[in-house]
Design an enzyme around this catalytic site. Structure first.
Site, PDB file in Angstrom:
ATOM      1  N   GLN A  75       0.847  -1.197   0.000  1.00  0.00           N
ATOM      2  CA  GLN A  75       0.000   0.000   0.000  1.00  0.00           C
ATOM      3  C   GLN A  75       0.881   1.243   0.000  1.00  0.00           C
ATOM      4  O   GLN A  75       0.389   2.357  -0.108  1.00  0.00           O
ATOM      5  CB  GLN A  75      -0.888   0.024   1.258  1.00  0.00           C
ATOM      6  CG  GLN A  75      -1.843  -1.147   1.366  1.00  0.00           C
ATOM      7  CD  GLN A  75      -2.466  -1.225   2.767  1.00  0.00           C
ATOM      8  OE1 GLN A  75      -3.472  -0.593   3.053  1.00  0.00           O
ATOM      9  NE2 GLN A  75      -1.867  -1.998   3.642  1.00  0.00           N
ATOM     10  N   ASN A  76       2.187   1.043   0.179  1.00  0.00           N
ATOM     11  CA  ASN A  76       3.082   2.186   0.338  1.00  0.00           C
ATOM     12  C   ASN A  76       3.399   2.824  -1.011  1.00  0.00           C
ATOM     13  O   ASN A  76       3.554   2.142  -2.023  1.00  0.00           O
ATOM     14  CB  ASN A  76       4.382   1.757   1.027  1.00  0.00           C
ATOM     15  CG  ASN A  76       4.109   1.228   2.425  1.00  0.00           C
ATOM     16  OD1 ASN A  76       3.018   1.448   2.961  1.00  0.00           O
ATOM     17  ND2 ASN A  76       5.061   0.535   3.005  1.00  0.00           N
ATOM     18  N   HIS A 115      -1.560   1.519  -4.199  1.00  0.00           N
ATOM     19  CA  HIS A 115      -1.963   2.922  -4.038  1.00  0.00           C
ATOM     20  C   HIS A 115      -1.088   3.894  -4.827  1.00  0.00           C
ATOM     21  O   HIS A 115      -1.048   5.082  -4.523  1.00  0.00           O
ATOM     22  CB  HIS A 115      -1.978   3.301  -2.544  1.00  0.00           C
ATOM     23  CG  HIS A 115      -3.036   2.582  -1.768  1.00  0.00           C
ATOM     24  ND1 HIS A 115      -3.036   2.496  -0.379  1.00  0.00           N
ATOM     25  CD2 HIS A 115      -4.141   1.909  -2.177  1.00  0.00           C
ATOM     26  CE1 HIS A 115      -4.097   1.795   0.013  1.00  0.00           C
ATOM     27  NE2 HIS A 115      -4.776   1.425  -1.045  1.00  0.00           N
ATOM     28  N   CYS A 134      -1.026  14.296 -15.881  1.00  0.00           N
ATOM     29  CA  CYS A 134      -1.890  15.438 -16.192  1.00  0.00           C
ATOM     30  C   CYS A 134      -3.351  15.005 -16.171  1.00  0.00           C
ATOM     31  O   CYS A 134      -3.708  13.994 -16.779  1.00  0.00           O
ATOM     32  CB  CYS A 134      -1.517  15.997 -17.561  1.00  0.00           C
ATOM     33  SG  CYS A 134      -2.718  17.192 -18.174  1.00  0.00           S
ATOM     34  N   CYS A 140       0.683  21.085 -16.893  1.00  0.00           N
ATOM     35  CA  CYS A 140       1.175  20.348 -18.065  1.00  0.00           C
ATOM     36  C   CYS A 140       1.378  21.318 -19.234  1.00  0.00           C
ATOM     37  O   CYS A 140       0.831  22.436 -19.221  1.00  0.00           O
ATOM     38  CB  CYS A 140       0.117  19.310 -18.426  1.00  0.00           C
ATOM     39  SG  CYS A 140       0.461  18.320 -19.858  1.00  0.00           S
ATOM     40  N   CYS A 194      -0.101  21.127 -21.854  1.00  0.00           N
ATOM     41  CA  CYS A 194      -1.439  21.357 -22.417  1.00  0.00           C
ATOM     42  C   CYS A 194      -2.255  22.312 -21.544  1.00  0.00           C
ATOM     43  O   CYS A 194      -3.381  22.664 -21.892  1.00  0.00           O
ATOM     44  CB  CYS A 194      -2.181  20.025 -22.568  1.00  0.00           C
ATOM     45  SG  CYS A 194      -2.933  19.431 -21.032  1.00  0.00           S
TER      46      CYS A 194
HETATM   47  C1  BJW Z   1       4.528  -0.827  12.511  1.00  0.00           C
HETATM   48  C2  BJW Z   1       5.688  -0.197  12.856  1.00  0.00           C
HETATM   49  C3  BJW Z   1       6.857  -0.916  12.650  1.00  0.00           C
HETATM   50  C4  BJW Z   1       4.140   1.166  13.271  1.00  0.00           C
HETATM   51  N1  BJW Z   1       6.787  -2.135  12.136  1.00  0.00           N
HETATM   52  N2  BJW Z   1       4.483  -2.054  12.019  1.00  0.00           N
HETATM   53  C5  BJW Z   1     -16.848   5.910   3.184  1.00  0.00           C
HETATM   54  C6  BJW Z   1     -16.729   6.941   2.251  1.00  0.00           C
HETATM   55  C7  BJW Z   1     -15.833   6.829   1.164  1.00  0.00           C
HETATM   56  C8  BJW Z   1     -15.066   5.690   0.991  1.00  0.00           C
HETATM   57  C9  BJW Z   1     -15.216   4.674   1.931  1.00  0.00           C
HETATM   58  C10 BJW Z   1     -16.097   4.775   2.999  1.00  0.00           C
HETATM   59  N3  BJW Z   1     -16.014   3.644   3.740  1.00  0.00           N
HETATM   60  C11 BJW Z   1     -15.105   2.822   3.163  1.00  0.00           C
HETATM   61  C12 BJW Z   1     -14.613   3.442   2.065  1.00  0.00           C
HETATM   62  C13 BJW Z   1     -13.568   2.908   1.157  1.00  0.00           C
HETATM   63  C14 BJW Z   1     -12.200   3.531   1.518  1.00  0.00           C
HETATM   64  C15 BJW Z   1     -11.801   3.063   2.919  1.00  0.00           C
HETATM   65  O1  BJW Z   1     -11.420   1.931   3.121  1.00  0.00           O
HETATM   66  N4  BJW Z   1     -11.871   3.953   3.908  1.00  0.00           N
HETATM   67  C16 BJW Z   1     -11.568   3.558   5.304  1.00  0.00           C
HETATM   68  C17 BJW Z   1     -10.701   4.619   5.945  1.00  0.00           C
HETATM   69  C18 BJW Z   1     -12.879   3.344   6.010  1.00  0.00           C
HETATM   70  N5  BJW Z   1     -11.289   3.084   0.508  1.00  0.00           N
HETATM   71  C19 BJW Z   1     -11.162   3.757  -0.619  1.00  0.00           C
HETATM   72  O2  BJW Z   1     -11.718   4.821  -0.826  1.00  0.00           O
HETATM   73  C20 BJW Z   1     -10.293   3.110  -1.687  1.00  0.00           C
HETATM   74  N6  BJW Z   1     -11.006   3.075  -2.909  1.00  0.00           N
HETATM   75  C21 BJW Z   1     -12.134   2.360  -3.045  1.00  0.00           C
HETATM   76  O3  BJW Z   1     -12.547   1.615  -2.156  1.00  0.00           O
HETATM   77  O4  BJW Z   1     -12.776   2.521  -4.253  1.00  0.00           O
HETATM   78  C22 BJW Z   1     -14.120   2.010  -4.349  1.00  0.00           C
HETATM   79  C23 BJW Z   1     -15.067   2.960  -3.592  1.00  0.00           C
HETATM   80  C24 BJW Z   1     -15.225   4.244  -4.043  1.00  0.00           C
HETATM   81  C25 BJW Z   1     -16.090   5.123  -3.352  1.00  0.00           C
HETATM   82  C26 BJW Z   1     -16.770   4.700  -2.209  1.00  0.00           C
HETATM   83  C27 BJW Z   1     -16.571   3.393  -1.750  1.00  0.00           C
HETATM   84  C28 BJW Z   1     -15.718   2.523  -2.454  1.00  0.00           C
HETATM   85  C29 BJW Z   1      -9.048   3.925  -1.910  1.00  0.00           C
HETATM   86  C30 BJW Z   1      -8.133   3.910  -0.730  1.00  0.00           C
HETATM   87  C31 BJW Z   1      -6.925   4.800  -1.008  1.00  0.00           C
HETATM   88  C32 BJW Z   1      -6.067   4.948   0.231  1.00  0.00           C
HETATM   89  N7  BJW Z   1      -5.158   6.010   0.002  1.00  0.00           N
HETATM   90  C33 BJW Z   1      -4.202   6.318   1.046  1.00  0.00           C
HETATM   91  C34 BJW Z   1      -3.451   7.619   0.653  1.00  0.00           C
HETATM   92  C35 BJW Z   1      -2.428   7.341  -0.447  1.00  0.00           C
HETATM   93  C36 BJW Z   1      -1.769   8.572  -0.910  1.00  0.00           C
HETATM   94  C37 BJW Z   1      -0.987   9.293   0.144  1.00  0.00           C
HETATM   95  O5  BJW Z   1      -0.260   8.696   0.953  1.00  0.00           O
HETATM   96  O6  BJW Z   1      -1.048  10.505   0.161  1.00  0.00           O
HETATM   97  O7  BJW Z   1      -3.298   5.220   1.225  1.00  0.00           O
HETATM   98  S1  BJW Z   1      -4.968   6.467   2.635  1.00  0.00           S
HETATM   99  C38 BJW Z   1      -3.616   5.771   3.538  1.00  0.00           C
HETATM  100  O8  BJW Z   1      -4.081   4.583   4.225  1.00  0.00           O
HETATM  101  C39 BJW Z   1      -2.607   5.311   2.487  1.00  0.00           C
HETATM  102  C40 BJW Z   1      -2.242   3.944   3.005  1.00  0.00           C
HETATM  103  O9  BJW Z   1      -1.695   3.151   1.965  1.00  0.00           O
HETATM  104  C41 BJW Z   1      -3.525   3.440   3.571  1.00  0.00           C
HETATM  105  C42 BJW Z   1      -3.365   2.308   4.546  1.00  0.00           C
HETATM  106  O10 BJW Z   1      -2.684   2.704   5.699  1.00  0.00           O
HETATM  107  P1  BJW Z   1      -1.658   1.710   6.393  1.00  0.00           P
HETATM  108  O11 BJW Z   1      -0.550   1.413   5.469  1.00  0.00           O
HETATM  109  O12 BJW Z   1      -2.389   0.565   6.950  1.00  0.00           O
HETATM  110  O13 BJW Z   1      -1.039   2.644   7.519  1.00  0.00           O
HETATM  111  P2  BJW Z   1      -1.603   2.993   8.984  1.00  0.00           P
HETATM  112  O14 BJW Z   1      -0.936   4.245   9.394  1.00  0.00           O
HETATM  113  O15 BJW Z   1      -3.068   2.946   9.037  1.00  0.00           O
HETATM  114  O16 BJW Z   1      -1.074   1.789   9.879  1.00  0.00           O
HETATM  115  C43 BJW Z   1       0.298   1.622  10.167  1.00  0.00           C
HETATM  116  C44 BJW Z   1       0.459   0.374  10.983  1.00  0.00           C
HETATM  117  O17 BJW Z   1       1.853   0.144  11.177  1.00  0.00           O
HETATM  118  C45 BJW Z   1      -0.164   0.461  12.395  1.00  0.00           C
HETATM  119  O18 BJW Z   1      -0.919  -0.718  12.640  1.00  0.00           O
HETATM  120  C46 BJW Z   1       1.061   0.500  13.325  1.00  0.00           C
HETATM  121  O19 BJW Z   1       0.820  -0.164  14.572  1.00  0.00           O
HETATM  122  C47 BJW Z   1       2.073  -0.236  12.513  1.00  0.00           C
HETATM  123  N8  BJW Z   1       3.459   0.087  12.791  1.00  0.00           N
HETATM  124  N9  BJW Z   1       5.334   1.087  13.354  1.00  0.00           N
HETATM  125  C48 BJW Z   1       5.559  -2.663  11.844  1.00  0.00           C
HETATM  126  N10 BJW Z   1       8.049  -0.345  12.970  1.00  0.00           N
HETATM  127 ZN    ZN Z   2      -1.726  17.637 -20.225  1.00  0.00          ZN
END
Ligand code: BJW
Ligand code: ZN
Length: 242
Positions: free
Chosen positions: A99-100, A117, A125, A146, A148
């Protein structure tokens, strides 16, 4: 330190899939999103990581990305990333689903990577789709344009946006087919990535989580290895003799 049955199972497995999240890069200095040190304690993710905000305030959203692009270009892979490279060399069938967006798995040398992601170093663009690497853009305080005239955005997946379909399909397939699935450093809260561990478990894979904290997934896993991935993964592969 680890269950001897677990080590034996890991040694003889052939098909392995790994899902990584922000926690895997935490020891490289990239802040996680949620949790104690979560980046989004200071910034509200829903306000910045979505398309509507970008269209309303492109410069504010771009400035946040420019800051993170710079930070991510200055960090290095940690022992957790390097251990995953060694695992890929050991297993005949190994898929790294991440996801990173920070590119650190690629820099470490992992090859079969599915970036769910996107990747913060790429941009495109909104009008003509032309792709730009960071090096081709002026990293100022305003969103670049861009040739364009269209607005350029980072090639990452924001809330409410679809994930790249072919990459997501490949991730689902890897989860369905693997014998062992690792969930590493993710809170397992954001879908559809959060579905992958349970897809693997339902298909009878051994499910292993590495995380210093408990997550939404912990109750369902076969092994919760508590601690930072940069420490646990090197110990695990050492005990496996990799
Ligand atoms: C350690 C450690 C160490 C610490 N060693 N571990 C209501 C409205 C609208 C949408 C939704 C909704 N309900 C559900 C949705 C769907 C939504 C969703 O899931 N939302 C939830 C928050 C509820 N998902 C989406 O919208 C996705 N698209 C989709 O579903 O399309 C269909 C759809 C469309 C419209 C409506 C519904 C469905 C898209 C998701 C895109 C996520 N994007 C991001 C940002 C990326 C760009 C950026 O960075 O700027 O991606 S959000 C952010 O969270 C990022 C990450 O990849 C993602 C996951 O986070 P991750 O990696 O799990 O990190 P953390 O911080 O949460 O956890 C870190 C962990 O590490 C912790 O557990 C720590 O304990 C641990 N840790 N140190 C090992 N040393
Ligand atoms: Zn363009």
């Amino acid at each position: 330190m680890f269950d001897s049955g677990l080590i034996a199972y890991l040694k003889k497995a052939l098909k392995v899939a790994v899902l990584t999240g922000a926690g895997v890069s935490a020891e490289s200095g990239v802040p996680t999103f949620r949790g104690k040190e979560g980046l989004w304690k200071k910034f509200k993710p829903e306000e910045l990581a979505n398309f509507d905000s970008f269209m309303k305030n492109p410069d504010i959203v771009w400035e946040w990305y420019a800051f993170r692009k710079k930070m991510m270009s200055e960090v290095h892979p940690n022992p957790g990333h390097h251990s995953l490279v060694k695992m890929e060399e050991y297993y005949p069938d190994f898929t790294l689903i991440t996801q990173n967006i920070d590119n650190l798995h690629r820099i470490a040398g992992s090859k079969n990577i599915l970036e769910l992601h996107g990747n913060i170093r790429r941009n495109y663009c909104l009008d003509c789709g032309r792709q730009y690497d960071d090096e081709q853009l002026q990293m100022g305080k305003t969103a670049p344009r861009c040739e364009c005239g269209g607005l350029i955005r980072p090639d990452v997946v924001w809330f409410g946006e679809m994930l790249p379909q072919d990459i997501l399909n490949a991730a689902f397939r890897a989860a369905e087919e693997c014998e062992v699935f690792f969930s590493l450093g993710t809170s397992a809260l954001v879908s559809p990535a959060s579905m992958l561990p349970m897809i693997a478990k339902t298909a009878n894979a051994l499910l292993i989580e590495i995380n210093p904290e408990e997550t939404e997934l912990t109750k369902a896993v076969d092994h919760h290895l508590q601690g930072p991935s940069g420490e646990i993964l090197p110990q695990l592969i050492q005990e496996m003799g990799i």
